[in-house]
Structure formats: C-alpha cells, structure tokens
Design a protein around this motif. Structure first.
Motif, PDB file in Angstrom:
ATOM      1  N   MET A   1      -8.869 -11.292 122.476  1.00  0.00           N
ATOM      2  CA  MET A   1      -8.526 -10.257 121.502  1.00  0.00           C
ATOM      3  C   MET A   1      -8.317  -8.909 122.183  1.00  0.00           C
ATOM      4  N   LEU A   2      -9.173  -8.589 123.166  1.00  0.00           N
ATOM      5  CA  LEU A   2      -9.018  -7.348 123.906  1.00  0.00           C
ATOM      6  C   LEU A   2      -7.692  -7.347 124.666  1.00  0.00           C
ATOM      7  N   GLN A   3      -7.352  -8.488 125.257  1.00  0.00           N
ATOM      8  CA  GLN A   3      -6.090  -8.586 125.991  1.00  0.00           C
ATOM      9  C   GLN A   3      -4.893  -8.375 125.058  1.00  0.00           C
ATOM     10  N   GLU A   4      -4.991  -8.869 123.836  1.00  0.00           N
ATOM     11  CA  GLU A   4      -3.930  -8.647 122.854  1.00  0.00           C
ATOM     12  C   GLU A   4      -3.792  -7.166 122.522  1.00  0.00           C
ATOM     13  N   VAL A   5      -4.931  -6.507 122.369  1.00  0.00           N
ATOM     14  CA  VAL A   5      -4.915  -5.074 122.076  1.00  0.00           C
ATOM     15  C   VAL A   5      -4.260  -4.306 123.219  1.00  0.00           C
ATOM     16  N   VAL A   6      -4.573  -4.690 124.450  1.00  0.00           N
ATOM     17  CA  VAL A   6      -3.986  -4.034 125.615  1.00  0.00           C
ATOM     18  C   VAL A   6      -2.465  -4.193 125.616  1.00  0.00           C
ATOM     19  N   LYS A   7      -1.995  -5.398 125.367  1.00  0.00           N
ATOM     20  CA  LYS A   7      -0.556  -5.637 125.352  1.00  0.00           C
ATOM     21  C   LYS A   7       0.128  -4.831 124.247  1.00  0.00           C
ATOM     22  N   ALA A   8      -0.506  -4.800 123.082  1.00  0.00           N
ATOM     23  CA  ALA A   8       0.071  -4.049 121.963  1.00  0.00           C
ATOM     24  C   ALA A   8       0.096  -2.556 122.272  1.00  0.00           C
ATOM     25  N   THR A   9      -0.942  -2.061 122.937  1.00  0.00           N
ATOM     26  CA  THR A   9      -0.992  -0.643 123.293  1.00  0.00           C
ATOM     27  C   THR A   9       0.067  -0.306 124.327  1.00  0.00           C
ATOM     28  N   GLU A  10       0.201  -1.161 125.337  1.00  0.00           N
ATOM     29  CA  GLU A  10       1.211  -0.933 126.377  1.00  0.00           C
ATOM     30  C   GLU A  10       2.619  -0.941 125.782  1.00  0.00           C
ATOM     31  N   ALA A  11       2.830  -1.785 124.777  1.00  0.00           N
ATOM     32  CA  ALA A  11       4.154  -1.863 124.152  1.00  0.00           C
ATOM     33  C   ALA A  11       4.491  -0.590 123.381  1.00  0.00           C
ATOM     34  N   LYS A  12       3.480   0.112 122.921  1.00  0.00           N
ATOM     35  CA  LYS A  12       3.696   1.327 122.129  1.00  0.00           C
ATOM     36  C   LYS A  12       3.832   2.581 122.986  1.00  0.00           C
ATOM     37  N   VAL A  13       3.308   2.547 124.217  1.00  0.00           N
ATOM     38  CA  VAL A  13       3.294   3.745 125.060  1.00  0.00           C
ATOM     39  C   VAL A  13       4.136   3.498 126.314  1.00  0.00           C
ATOM     40  N   PRO A  14       5.320   4.071 126.394  1.00  0.00           N
ATOM     41  CA  PRO A  14       6.189   3.862 127.570  1.00  0.00           C
ATOM     42  C   PRO A  14       5.487   4.257 128.867  1.00  0.00           C
ATOM     43  N   GLY A  15       5.583   3.374 129.853  1.00  0.00           N
ATOM     44  CA  GLY A  15       5.028   3.660 131.163  1.00  0.00           C
ATOM     45  C   GLY A  15       3.550   3.372 131.310  1.00  0.00           C
ATOM     46  N   LEU A  16       2.918   2.872 130.254  1.00  0.00           N
ATOM     47  CA  LEU A  16       1.478   2.631 130.307  1.00  0.00           C
ATOM     48  C   LEU A  16       1.152   1.302 130.983  1.00  0.00           C
ATOM     49  N   SER A  17       0.161   1.347 131.865  1.00  0.00           N
ATOM     50  CA  SER A  17      -0.371   0.138 132.486  1.00  0.00           C
ATOM     51  C   SER A  17      -1.894   0.203 132.396  1.00  0.00           C
ATOM     52  N   MET A  18      -2.480  -0.772 131.722  1.00  0.00           N
ATOM     53  CA  MET A  18      -3.924  -0.795 131.512  1.00  0.00           C
ATOM     54  C   MET A  18      -4.549  -1.915 132.337  1.00  0.00           C
ATOM     55  N   THR A  19      -5.590  -1.585 133.081  1.00  0.00           N
ATOM     56  CA  THR A  19      -6.290  -2.554 133.916  1.00  0.00           C
ATOM     57  C   THR A  19      -7.625  -2.901 133.289  1.00  0.00           C
ATOM     58  N   LEU A  20      -7.890  -4.195 133.142  1.00  0.00           N
ATOM     59  CA  LEU A  20      -9.165  -4.655 132.598  1.00  0.00           C
ATOM     60  C   LEU A  20     -10.151  -4.902 133.734  1.00  0.00           C
ATOM     61  N   ASP A  21     -11.310  -4.275 133.655  1.00  0.00           N
ATOM     62  CA  ASP A  21     -12.358  -4.408 134.659  1.00  0.00           C
ATOM     63  C   ASP A  21     -13.585  -5.004 133.979  1.00  0.00           C
ATOM     64  N   GLY A  22     -13.798  -6.304 134.161  1.00  0.00           N
ATOM     65  CA  GLY A  22     -14.903  -6.995 133.503  1.00  0.00           C
ATOM     66  C   GLY A  22     -16.173  -6.981 134.331  1.00  0.00           C
ATOM     67  N   VAL A  23     -17.286  -6.531 133.721  1.00  0.00           N
ATOM     68  CA  VAL A  23     -18.585  -6.475 134.382  1.00  0.00           C
ATOM     69  C   VAL A  23     -19.642  -6.965 133.397  1.00  0.00           C
ATOM     70  N   GLU A  24     -20.588  -7.756 133.867  1.00  0.00           N
ATOM     71  CA  GLU A  24     -21.673  -8.247 133.000  1.00  0.00           C
ATOM     72  C   GLU A  24     -22.369  -7.059 132.337  1.00  0.00           C
ATOM     73  N   ASP A  25     -22.751  -7.232 131.054  1.00  0.00           N
ATOM     74  CA  ASP A  25     -23.160  -6.073 130.265  1.00  0.00           C
ATOM     75  C   ASP A  25     -24.354  -5.312 130.836  1.00  0.00           C
ATOM     76  N   LYS A  26     -25.392  -6.006 131.302  1.00  0.00           N
ATOM     77  CA  LYS A  26     -26.552  -5.296 131.837  1.00  0.00           C
ATOM     78  C   LYS A  26     -26.246  -4.625 133.170  1.00  0.00           C
ATOM     79  N   VAL A  27     -25.413  -5.276 133.989  1.00  0.00           N
ATOM     80  CA  VAL A  27     -25.003  -4.663 135.257  1.00  0.00           C
ATOM     81  C   VAL A  27     -24.200  -3.397 134.970  1.00  0.00           C
ATOM     82  N   ASN A  28     -23.309  -3.479 133.986  1.00  0.00           N
ATOM     83  CA  ASN A  28     -22.526  -2.304 133.625  1.00  0.00           C
ATOM     84  C   ASN A  28     -23.425  -1.174 133.143  1.00  0.00           C
ATOM     85  N   ARG A  29     -24.341  -1.499 132.231  1.00  0.00           N
ATOM     86  CA  ARG A  29     -25.151  -0.453 131.621  1.00  0.00           C
ATOM     87  C   ARG A  29     -26.148   0.176 132.589  1.00  0.00           C
ATOM     88  N   PHE A  30     -26.867  -0.647 133.314  1.00  0.00           N
ATOM     89  CA  PHE A  30     -27.979  -0.137 134.104  1.00  0.00           C
ATOM     90  C   PHE A  30     -27.643   0.174 135.562  1.00  0.00           C
TER      91      PHE A  30
END
Length: 451
Positions: A68-97
């Motif tokens: 679903m997040l990937q779909e949102v990214v594609k839809a956002t990129e389609a609406k904003v010319p020149g936009l490139s969004m990179t997904l950076d996945g990190v385990e939630d506790k590692v990200n937070r702490f």
C-alpha cells in the motif's frame, strides 16, 4: 488525555465502526476540486525532487502494508513532475531507539519518517527537528478528519500525522476455551484458574516471548495500571507515585506468580516476538497479550490455523482503580523534517493527500486489521475480530498511553532488563521495583536540571 475527551473519542469510534454510514469522505475526488491543491509546481519536468521515506514495514507479516505504501509512492510521483521517492525500510524498534535518534542528534533525518508520539515527539520538537504540520493539515482540509493528534501536539502545534490506531488486550482461542469449558475470564482469580486448567491439560496458558524485552512490558504495563490507576505513569514523572508503592509492587508480584507457576511459553527468554505470535496462531496457546497490530498474522489463513477462533478482550479486573481502562490510542505517525525545501514541501503535501484518505484508511482496516486514524464514513465488510477489538476499545472506561511513550529512556531500559531477570529468576518484584525507583529519581532529577 483528559478522561472526558477520551470517552467522547471512544464513543465516536464505537459509533463509526458499529453503524456504517451512507456516504464517503471522497478525498480521492478530482484533484482540481481538492481543498488546498497547489496548481503550480515550482519545478520544471527535468528538475529532480528527491525524498526519502523511512518506514518500518519490513516484516513478512507487513507485506500488504508495504504494498500500500508503494502504491502511495507511485501515485505521488505521478502527481509531482521530477519527483523520485526512495523507500528506506528499518525494523521499528531499531528505527525508534537507534537509527532515527542518532539522525535527529546529527540533524539529518530523512524527509519523511516513522515517528512515535509522546516523549519522542517532544524531544525532537525541543531539538527543532520537526516540521510544523498544523498549517498543512488546515490547508488540505484534514485537521478535523482524525480522531486525535494529542500524542503529536506540542505547544498547540501538530508534528505528526497518525497512520493508524492501536489497542492492547488479551487475545484468546475460543475453541480451546470451549473445549475446556472456560469462559473468557473477567477477574484475576478467574484468569489464574483458567491458566491452571490449561496447564494441567498440557496446553500453554500464555504465548509469550521475552527475548525482545519490550514484549514483556505490554502486559505488565496494563497490570500495574489495573492495581495502581491510570495516572500512575504521570505520578512516576512528577514524584507523586513511586515504583516501590504497595499497589505497584502488587502488580509485579502477580506477574511473578504467572512466571513461577509456569504459565508462560516454555523457553520464552530465548524466543523472539514472532515466536509468541506463532505459538498462538498455531493453536497451541490459550491466551496472548498483544496489540491490535497482531491482527495481520492472526487473520492470515496462510500463517494462522485459528483464523475463525480468535477472540479479544480487555485484561481482567484486578480489584484496583485502573480496572476497565485499556492501553490504546494513536501513537505511530509519519513525521517530516523541518529542513525540507519548498519543492520538497510540494511533494510532501501530495504524499499526505495520497496517504491520508478514506480509501487508504479503509484498506488498512480491511486488509490489515489496523484501527484507522481517520473517521471513516464506510465501515462495511470489517472482520468480526476487528469489530470486537474496536468495540472493546470504545466500551472501556477510558484509555491510557503506553508507558514507554512517557517514561524516560533509562527507566524503560532498566525495566526491560529487569523483567527479563525476573522471568529468569534472578531478581524479585520488590528488589526490581527498588532498582527502578532509584533510576526514576535519577532520571527525574536529570530532566529537571536540563530544563
């Protein structure tokens, strides 16, 4: 949150999910008709706009959420010319702490990131790292579409947009309870009696994994709120409550009873969080204390053998002032870096439009069992377990936040390590609480001096 305000919100949740409304918010309407739509992008088509999104959808059980997040990214990129969004996945506790905390200290967080409410948000606002979202939410007409921004509001300004709600409680295997002629326990004594009966039949009473120390304190948090009251956490912070108080120690002594009687999953100290869910979803345990995020694996027929046999309830009454209250709210959000450029801000607004609307929130609810952060108009086709969870949430006396959203880091870490020692038989409830109180006093003093 004040009790009166929270009860009003819970009543609204209940009404939203028990009675389906007739119309939708239609936030996916023609872009030219959307409130706050920016008609001119301040870039040319060949001017690159780069955004990084730090997300925590990295587990096998979160594949649908990631899609679903990937779909949102594609839809956002389609609406904003020149936009490139990179997904950076990190385990939630590692990200937070670890990761996000170090990035915030250095002043270089990603443009968009998974943000925890309460203390985390306040710390990052104090460090001047977060983008004030209040004018953006007003511009996009979203300010009144959410149940609560409280955990992300500092000095009247909003710094995070909740992705979904959560509620913690006791999952139970309806089939196992029926086979053993056990009704869902309503009191502590009934819970103990049920656990003893299951153990006698060589059925694990509680699925529980303690290697990931935060897992242990989900249930202990609720237990000490039961015995000492929903305001106990604030009391630790202002000194009006002590971890060594009898009503707090009582909860940890009761927890120790579960440990000593062998009611937890065997070898729990060596088991990661996923093993807790596996034990319960395989039909080998009667109970599991967990959060509503566990719905995804429990309702996946490829991973769960008890899809139609799962029930949910608030933790049984323990005879204290906190009986009937439940751990729940809206604690996880997307936050945004204050350092974004004007062109990045245009893209961020479009990302918010694509992410936060009736369609995406409904999909999260239906496909993932995630309580929505937004007030949905269409609540049809909701899984019965999800409806039960939301009803339990709405019918509680009120909610309280997870302790780790309020308590200081050093206190949390000491409690997590100490609970592992308690499970391993290396300390006692009284000794553990004495150690925690010493750290609490030190952390309170340190916090006072830093102001």
């Amino acid at each position: 949150m004040h009790t009166r305000t929270l009860v009003s919100i819970l009543g609204l949740v209940c009404a939203t999910f028990i009675v389906s409304a007739c119309s939708s918010l239609n936030l996916n309407a023609n872009p030219s008709n959307r409130k706050g739509e920016m008609t001119n992008h301040p870039t040319q088509k060949n001017d690159p706009i780069l955004l990084t999104i730090r997300h925590t959808q990295v587990k096998d059980t979160q594949k649908k959420r990631l899609a679903m997040l990937q779909e949102v990214v594609k839809a956002t990129e389609a609406k904003v010319p020149g936009l490139s969004m990179t997904l950076d996945g990190v385990e939630d506790k590692v990200n937070r702490f670890e990761k996000l905390r170090s990035e915030m200290a250095a002043g270089n967080p990603p443009e968009i990131f998974d943000l925890f409410g309460g203390t985390d948000t306040k710390d990052y606002v104090k460090a001047d790292r977060l983008l004030d979202l209040t004018p953006i939410l007003n511009e996009l007409g979203l300010i009144d579409k959410f149940y609560s921004f409280e955990e992300f509001t500092v000095n009247g300004k909003i710094y995070g947009i909740p992705m979904a709600g959560y509620v913690e409680g006791l999952y139970y295997n309806k089939k196992l309870l029926e086979q053993q002629h056990v009704k869902p326990p309503q009191t502590w004594d009934e819970l103990l009696a049920a656990a003893a009966k299951f153990k006698a039949q060589k059925i694990t009473p509680f699925a529980m994994a303690a290697k990931d120390s935060w897992v242990i304190n989900m249930m202990s948090n609720t237990m000490w709120v039961r015995t000492a009251g929903k305001d106990s956490i604030e009391g630790f912070l202002d000194g009006s409550k002590r971890w060594t108080d009898a009503d707090i120690v009582d909860a940890f002594e009761k927890y120790d009873t579960l440990v000593k009687n062998g009611y937890f999953q065997e070898g729990s100290l060596a088991l990661s969080y996923a093993e807790q869910q596996n034990k319960f979803s395989s039909g080998e345990a009667a109970f599991m204390f967990d959060g509503s995020w566990a719905n995804t694996p429990l309702l996946d027929p490829e991973k769960s053998s008890i899809v139609g046999d799962v029930g949910f309830m608030s933790f049984p009454a323990m005879g204290g002032p906190g009986d009937g209250y439940i751990n729940g709210g809206w604690s996880n959000a997307y936050g945004f870096s204050k350092k974004v450029t004007p062109v990045q801000l245009v893209a961020i607004k479009e990302f918010i439009r694509q992410m936060y609307n009736e369609n995406m929130q409904k999909r999260q609810l239906i496909e993932e069992g995630m309580p929505p952060a937004m007030k949905l108009q269409d609540t049809s086709n909701v899984n019965p377990l999800i409806t039960q969870i939301l009803t339990v949430f709405a019918q509680s006396n009120g909610a309280f936040p997870a302790f780790d959203s309020r308590i200081q880091t050093k206190v949390r870490e000491k409690l997590e390590r100490g609970m592992q020692e308690l499970i391993g038989g290396r300390t006692t409830p009284a000794a553990l609480m004495a150690d925690i109180q010493k750290q609490q006093e030190a952390s309170n003093k340190e916090e006072t001096h830093s102001k």
